[in-house]
Design a protein around this motif. Structure first.
Motif, PDB file in Angstrom:
ATOM      1  N   THR A 189      11.519  39.398  54.534  1.00 39.46           N
ATOM      2  CA  THR A 189      11.434  40.310  55.681  1.00 39.46           C
ATOM      3  C   THR A 189      10.133  41.102  55.636  1.00 39.46           C
ATOM      4  OG1 THR A 189      13.845  40.487  55.853  1.00 39.46           O
ATOM      5  CG2 THR A 189      12.551  42.277  56.812  1.00 39.46           C
ATOM      6  N   ALA A 190       9.750  41.564  54.448  1.00 38.43           N
ATOM      7  CA  ALA A 190       8.505  42.324  54.295  1.00 38.43           C
ATOM      8  C   ALA A 190       7.296  41.475  54.661  1.00 38.43           C
ATOM      9  CB  ALA A 190       8.383  42.837  52.863  1.00 38.43           C
ATOM     10  N   THR A 191       7.333  40.204  54.289  1.00 43.01           N
ATOM     11  CA  THR A 191       6.237  39.294  54.638  1.00 43.01           C
ATOM     12  C   THR A 191       6.126  39.152  56.152  1.00 43.01           C
ATOM     13  OG1 THR A 191       6.481  38.057  52.573  1.00 43.01           O
ATOM     14  CG2 THR A 191       5.361  36.936  54.396  1.00 43.01           C
ATOM     15  N   LYS A 192       7.278  38.981  56.821  1.00 43.85           N
ATOM     16  CA  LYS A 192       7.280  38.861  58.286  1.00 43.85           C
ATOM     17  C   LYS A 192       6.792  40.149  58.945  1.00 43.85           C
ATOM     18  CE  LYS A 192      10.935  35.436  58.990  1.00 43.85           C
ATOM     19  NZ  LYS A 192      12.248  35.190  59.636  1.00 43.85           N
ATOM     20  N   ALA A 193       7.239  41.300  58.414  1.00 44.36           N
ATOM     21  CA  ALA A 193       6.835  42.588  58.976  1.00 44.36           C
ATOM     22  C   ALA A 193       5.318  42.765  58.870  1.00 44.36           C
ATOM     23  CB  ALA A 193       7.556  43.734  58.267  1.00 44.36           C
ATOM     24  N   ALA A 194       4.756  42.353  57.743  1.00 44.39           N
ATOM     25  CA  ALA A 194       3.308  42.459  57.551  1.00 44.39           C
ATOM     26  C   ALA A 194       2.567  41.560  58.535  1.00 44.39           C
ATOM     27  CB  ALA A 194       2.941  42.099  56.112  1.00 44.39           C
ATOM     28  N   GLU A 195       3.104  40.368  58.774  1.00 42.44           N
ATOM     29  CA  GLU A 195       2.482  39.448  59.726  1.00 42.44           C
ATOM     30  C   GLU A 195       2.500  40.030  61.137  1.00 42.44           C
ATOM     31  OE1 GLU A 195       4.635  35.843  59.292  1.00 42.44           O
ATOM     32  OE2 GLU A 195       3.563  35.212  57.474  1.00 42.44           O
ATOM     33  N   ILE A 196       3.628  40.632  61.504  1.00 38.78           N
ATOM     34  CA  ILE A 196       3.735  41.249  62.832  1.00 38.78           C
ATOM     35  C   ILE A 196       2.720  42.367  62.978  1.00 38.78           C
ATOM     36  CG2 ILE A 196       5.233  42.668  64.306  1.00 38.78           C
ATOM     37  CD1 ILE A 196       7.604  41.033  63.215  1.00 38.78           C
ATOM     38  N   SER A 197       2.639  43.211  61.965  1.00 45.09           N
ATOM     39  CA  SER A 197       1.695  44.333  62.002  1.00 45.09           C
ATOM     40  C   SER A 197       0.257  43.838  62.107  1.00 45.09           C
ATOM     41  CB  SER A 197       1.858  45.206  60.755  1.00 45.09           C
ATOM     42  OG  SER A 197       3.151  45.778  60.699  1.00 45.09           O
ATOM     43  N   ARG A 198      -0.054  42.793  61.352  1.00 53.12           N
ATOM     44  CA  ARG A 198      -1.411  42.254  61.345  1.00 53.12           C
ATOM     45  C   ARG A 198      -1.753  41.591  62.681  1.00 53.12           C
ATOM     46  NH1 ARG A 198      -0.926  40.151  56.802  1.00 53.12           N
ATOM     47  NH2 ARG A 198      -0.205  38.086  57.434  1.00 53.12           N
ATOM     48  N   PHE A 199      -0.796  40.901  63.253  1.00 55.14           N
ATOM     49  CA  PHE A 199      -1.031  40.132  64.469  1.00 55.14           C
ATOM     50  C   PHE A 199      -1.053  41.013  65.712  1.00 55.14           C
ATOM     51  CE2 PHE A 199       0.226  37.216  67.918  1.00 55.14           C
ATOM     52  CZ  PHE A 199      -0.693  36.195  67.720  1.00 55.14           C
ATOM     53  N   THR A 200      -0.224  42.068  65.731  1.00 53.30           N
ATOM     54  CA  THR A 200      -0.079  42.883  66.951  1.00 53.30           C
ATOM     55  C   THR A 200      -0.620  44.302  66.806  1.00 53.30           C
ATOM     56  OG1 THR A 200       2.115  43.767  66.370  1.00 53.30           O
ATOM     57  CG2 THR A 200       2.032  41.620  67.492  1.00 53.30           C
ATOM     58  N   GLY A 201      -0.830  44.752  65.570  1.00 57.71           N
ATOM     59  CA  GLY A 201      -1.199  46.134  65.355  1.00 57.71           C
ATOM     60  C   GLY A 201      -0.025  47.089  65.458  1.00 57.71           C
ATOM     61  N   THR A 202       1.189  46.527  65.580  1.00 56.79           N
ATOM     62  CA  THR A 202       2.409  47.318  65.709  1.00 56.79           C
ATOM     63  C   THR A 202       3.385  46.931  64.607  1.00 56.79           C
ATOM     64  OG1 THR A 202       2.172  47.467  68.114  1.00 56.79           O
ATOM     65  CG2 THR A 202       4.360  47.888  67.203  1.00 56.79           C
ATOM     66  N   ALA A 203       3.855  47.905  63.851  1.00 67.84           N
ATOM     67  CA  ALA A 203       4.851  47.632  62.814  1.00 67.84           C
ATOM     68  C   ALA A 203       6.249  47.680  63.418  1.00 67.84           C
ATOM     69  CB  ALA A 203       4.743  48.665  61.693  1.00 67.84           C
ATOM     70  N   PRO A 204       7.166  46.831  62.945  1.00 63.04           N
ATOM     71  CA  PRO A 204       8.554  46.950  63.386  1.00 63.04           C
ATOM     72  C   PRO A 204       9.068  48.364  63.124  1.00 63.04           C
ATOM     73  CG  PRO A 204       8.224  44.930  62.131  1.00 63.04           C
ATOM     74  CD  PRO A 204       6.974  45.732  61.980  1.00 63.04           C
ATOM     75  N   CYS A 205       9.889  48.876  64.027  1.00 60.59           N
ATOM     76  CA  CYS A 205      10.360  50.260  63.915  1.00 60.59           C
ATOM     77  C   CYS A 205      11.866  50.336  64.112  1.00 60.59           C
ATOM     78  CB  CYS A 205       9.657  51.147  64.935  1.00 60.59           C
ATOM     79  SG  CYS A 205      10.229  52.871  64.935  1.00 60.59           S
ATOM     80  N   LEU A 206      12.527  50.969  63.169  1.00 54.13           N
ATOM     81  CA  LEU A 206      13.972  51.220  63.248  1.00 54.13           C
ATOM     82  C   LEU A 206      14.206  52.706  63.462  1.00 54.13           C
ATOM     83  CD1 LEU A 206      16.974  50.287  62.838  1.00 54.13           C
ATOM     84  CD2 LEU A 206      16.662  50.871  60.414  1.00 54.13           C
ATOM     85  N   ALA A 207      14.945  53.047  64.506  1.00 48.62           N
ATOM     86  CA  ALA A 207      15.328  54.439  64.750  1.00 48.62           C
ATOM     87  C   ALA A 207      16.716  54.681  64.170  1.00 48.62           C
ATOM     88  CB  ALA A 207      15.328  54.741  66.243  1.00 48.62           C
ATOM     89  N   THR A 208      16.848  55.717  63.360  1.00 53.86           N
ATOM     90  CA  THR A 208      18.147  56.097  62.803  1.00 53.86           C
ATOM     91  C   THR A 208      18.603  57.397  63.455  1.00 53.86           C
ATOM     92  OG1 THR A 208      17.060  57.251  60.959  1.00 53.86           O
ATOM     93  CG2 THR A 208      17.720  54.962  60.594  1.00 53.86           C
ATOM     94  N   VAL A 209      19.847  57.419  63.885  1.00 57.52           N
ATOM     95  CA  VAL A 209      20.413  58.586  64.558  1.00 57.52           C
ATOM     96  C   VAL A 209      21.583  59.088  63.729  1.00 57.52           C
ATOM     97  CG1 VAL A 209      21.446  59.483  66.689  1.00 57.52           C
ATOM     98  CG2 VAL A 209      19.740  57.634  66.798  1.00 57.52           C
ATOM     99  N   LEU A 210      21.563  60.375  63.401  1.00 58.44           N
ATOM    100  CA  LEU A 210      22.609  60.964  62.571  1.00 58.44           C
ATOM    101  C   LEU A 210      23.102  62.249  63.215  1.00 58.44           C
ATOM    102  CD1 LEU A 210      24.248  61.174  59.914  1.00 58.44           C
ATOM    103  CD2 LEU A 210      22.270  62.343  58.908  1.00 58.44           C
ATOM    104  N   VAL A 211      24.416  62.325  63.431  1.00 57.66           N
ATOM    105  CA  VAL A 211      25.033  63.531  63.975  1.00 57.66           C
ATOM    106  C   VAL A 211      25.645  64.324  62.828  1.00 57.66           C
ATOM    107  CG1 VAL A 211      26.784  64.474  65.534  1.00 57.66           C
ATOM    108  CG2 VAL A 211      25.534  62.392  66.161  1.00 57.66           C
TER     109      VAL A 211
END
Length: 288
Positions: free
Chosen positions: A23-45
């Motif tokens: 997954t880290a390898t894929k995330a790095a490829e996405i960041s390198r190719f698009t300039g955008t890192a995958p982003c997860l939003a966490t919501v806690l009440v």
């Protein structure tokens, strides 16, 4: 002279590490190719200690895998309408690729309404009705993370599912019910058991595969495990105790997950992998 059977451990920790590395390898490829890192939003009440710890752990794992995390802490007084509005805004935000609502949110919150505010394309925790339908019909989509981890463990240990009797103890919307659907899609014969099941031990004794997901320590007795069965314990109770009497079950099962170190690590691994997949989909990279 008789010998005592000892089940092989289904080590989720090692498999989870490999998934996160990929997954880290894929995330790095996405960041390198698009300039955008995958982003997860966490919501806690609120500030439930266990929930705070879980979110912190998930965010730390995101950082190690090259996934950005955006945390939205909300006060315990947050209403359902306010929570739904917050999640709907994240669903519209192109900078967020996955959304995780940490639950339970509190008795005053309509959790189903909150879950349904998550866009299906960002439902990386597999909690919406859309995702459940996709799992039920074996269609593309995001699976509930713990059931998805269980299925990957079964695959990694070459467990044949077609024609086997799988007994799922528990019927929660994010664990028991979806894992049964995923098993059914692999041609297992599935029996659901729950708090109103009559003579649970008798049904467990017939199972080739047992999935314990009820949240009651050592509910499944070792003596009720069919010799040679595969046991997946998704329970986690105080004292590092699962829903299965591990020591006794290990003398009868062929394969069994430890608690901790079995199903648990797989849940986070699937969450991270699905977040990166969501980013690929939303950034138009799936055909690349």
């Amino acid at each position: 002279m008789s010998t005592t059977r000892t089940a092989q451990l289904m080590e989720g920790a090692g498999l989870a590490r490999r998934i996160i590395e990929e997954t880290a390898t894929k995330a790095a490829e996405i960041s390198r190719f698009t300039g955008t890192a995958p982003c997860l939003a966490t919501v806690l009440v609120g500030e439930d200690p266990a929930s705070v710890t879980y979110v912190r752990m998930k965010r730390a794992r995101c950082a190690k895998a090259g996934i950005q995390s955006r945390h939205i802490p909300l006060p315990s007084t947050t209403t359902t309408v306010e929570l739904v509005d917050t999640i709907a805004a994240l669903s519209r935000d192109p900078g967020v690729h996955g959304i995780l609502l940490q639950h339970p949110c509190g008795p005053h919150i309509d959790e189903r309404a909150a879950f349904e505010a998550i866009s299906p394309e960002k439902d990386v925790d597999g909690v919406t009705m859309h995702s459940f339908a996709a799992m039920s019909f074996a269609l593309p989509g995001f699976v509930s993370c713990t059931p998805g981890g269980i299925m990957q463990l079964l695959d990694a240990y070459d467990v044949e599912l077609a024609g086997k009797h799988a007994v799922v103890v528990g019927r929660s919307a994010i664990l028991g019910k979806p894992v049964g659907m995923l098993l059914l899609a692999k041609d297992a014969t599935v029996t659901y058991c729950h708090s109103r099941t009559t003579d649970l031990p008798a049904i467990v004794r017939e199972a080739d595969i047992v999935v314990a997901a009820v949240g009651r320590p050592r509910l499944i007795r070792g003596e009720d495990i069919k010799p040679g069965a595969v046991v997946l314990d998704a329970g986690y109770n105080p004292g590092n105790v699962g829903d299965v009497d591990f020591d006794a079950a290990r003398t009868r099962a062929r394969l069994i997950t430890p608690v901790p170190g079995g199903v648990g690590p797989m849940t986070i691994a699937v969450l991270l992998a699905q977040t990166v997949q969501a980013a690929e989909n939303q950034l138009g990279l799936q055909e690349r």
